[in-house]
Design a protein around this motif. Structure first.
Motif: not given
Length: 362
Positions: A320-325, A331-338
């Protein structure tokens, strides 16, 4: 109608020995990543988990020298701990650790793939990581037994040529539409593809995974050696779509400029095709310098380590607190499979299934 180039299919002889099975758990760290990296960020004394660490470490590094040599240099500059890196394919290094067992000279295993980490974890050769290291990363990106932790994330995407596929698929199941016959590139021996298939097996079951693969094979996908070749084929219009990791497109844009790149990424939130895998590390239980080894893994998830991966390889930070490129979805929008990423270690079953349906080819 475009005429696609001839395709050559070469059967691969598959060995299901321990090292052979694990070799495909590795992967190809791209060697074309942006060489201009943000200045080093020294961890502040208050946040430094490495106080008291000294000496030297042997790191079995499944991450390529081109990608991480500068990181190791920065680690030494910030902590005083020197690193002897032994570079290789992540799966092969995992197999070597399993063969060496408690006699391995490795202090740390830094893998490009969670499956290889899971294999070593299941052997009982890792030791538990410190809570301060583990707590930096969400639980879904670290071992359930607390003995390895993710350092950076990569998401599977469909890279597409908008001139040929103005409305690209939004799920891997849409790739089975006959409209895409002969228009999909993939890298059959690449670890990321095989991790996706493993995730498909784990989440949907063997029968459903086999059915998907048989239908995918019927659509005559075009095999390439590596993800970068898939990306380039899509960009050049040889195929309309490709299955790759997200950062390959960003590497090409960094190298050639946005105006020279036609291809775009289609992210697949909520779909098994949008698997988020991690590179990560664990400390070997028989390490001769456990304090320094724990320090090294902590450094990977420090602010300095996380910013390095964003700048160097365009991977997602896990802290948390580090921004992606720039240009990447949050990252929260990716919604990967559990999924428990340690389960991606079942690569032998995946390879066997791929060979059986004729997709372990190049």
């Amino acid at each position: 109608m475009r005429t696609l180039p001839p395709r050559t299919t070469l059967a691969i002889v598959v060995s299901f020995t321990t090292v052979g099975m694990l070799a495909a758990c590795g992967g190809d760290d791209s060697t074309t990543a942006d060489s201009s990296v943000a200045p080093a960020t020294t961890i502040t004394e208050d946040a430094n988990p490495c106080d008291g660490a000294s000496g030297s470490l042997t790191v079995y590094s499944g991450r390529s020298e081109t990608l991480v040599a500068d990181l190791y240099t920065r680690f030494t500059a910030d902590t005083g701990v020197t690193v002897e890196a032994r570079y290789g394919d992540s799966g092969e290094l995992a197999g070597q650790i399993l063969t060496e067992d408690s006699a391995t000279p490795a202090d740390v295993f830094f893998s490009q793939d969670a499956g290889a980490l899971g294999a070593v974890s299941q052997s009982g050769l890792f030791t538990e990581l410190t809570a301060s290291t583990l707590d930096r990363v969400p639980v879904e990106f670290r071992s359930v037994t607390n003995d390895w932790v993710g350092a950076s994330g990569r998401v599977r995407v469909i890279v597409y040529n908008p001139e040929l596929a103005p409305t690209p698929p939004t799920s891997v199941d849409e790739l089975l539409d006959p409209a895409w016959k002969g228009e999909i590139g993939f890298a059959p021996t690449n670890a990321s593809w095989q991790s996706f298939v493993t995730a498909l097996r784990v989440t949907r079951g063997e029968d459903a995974a086999r059915e998907w693969l048989e239908n995918f094979a019927a659509n005559e996908p075009v095999a390439y050696e590596k993800n970068a070749a898939v990306r380039d084929a899509v960009n050049a219009g040889e195929v309309s779509l490709g299955l790759v990791n997200h950062y390959y497109l960003f590497e090409k844009i960094a190298a050639e400029g946005a105006d020279a790149v036609v291809a775009e990424n289609q992210y697949l939130p909520g779909d098994i095709g949008g698997l988020v895998n991690v590179a990560g590390a664990g400390v070997l239980g028989n390490s001769d310098n456990v304090d320094a080894a724990q320090c090294f893994v902590s450094y990977l998830v420090s602010d300095a380590g996380q910013q390095y991966f964003v700048s160097k390889s365009f991977e997602y930070p896990l802290v948390d607190g580090i921004s992606q490129a720039d240009g990447q979805p949050d990252f929260d929008e990716l919604d990967p499979p559990a999924i428990d990423l340690s389960d991606l270690s079942s690569i032998a079953e995946t390879q066997e299934l791929l060979a059986d349906v004729g997709l372990l080819t190049l």
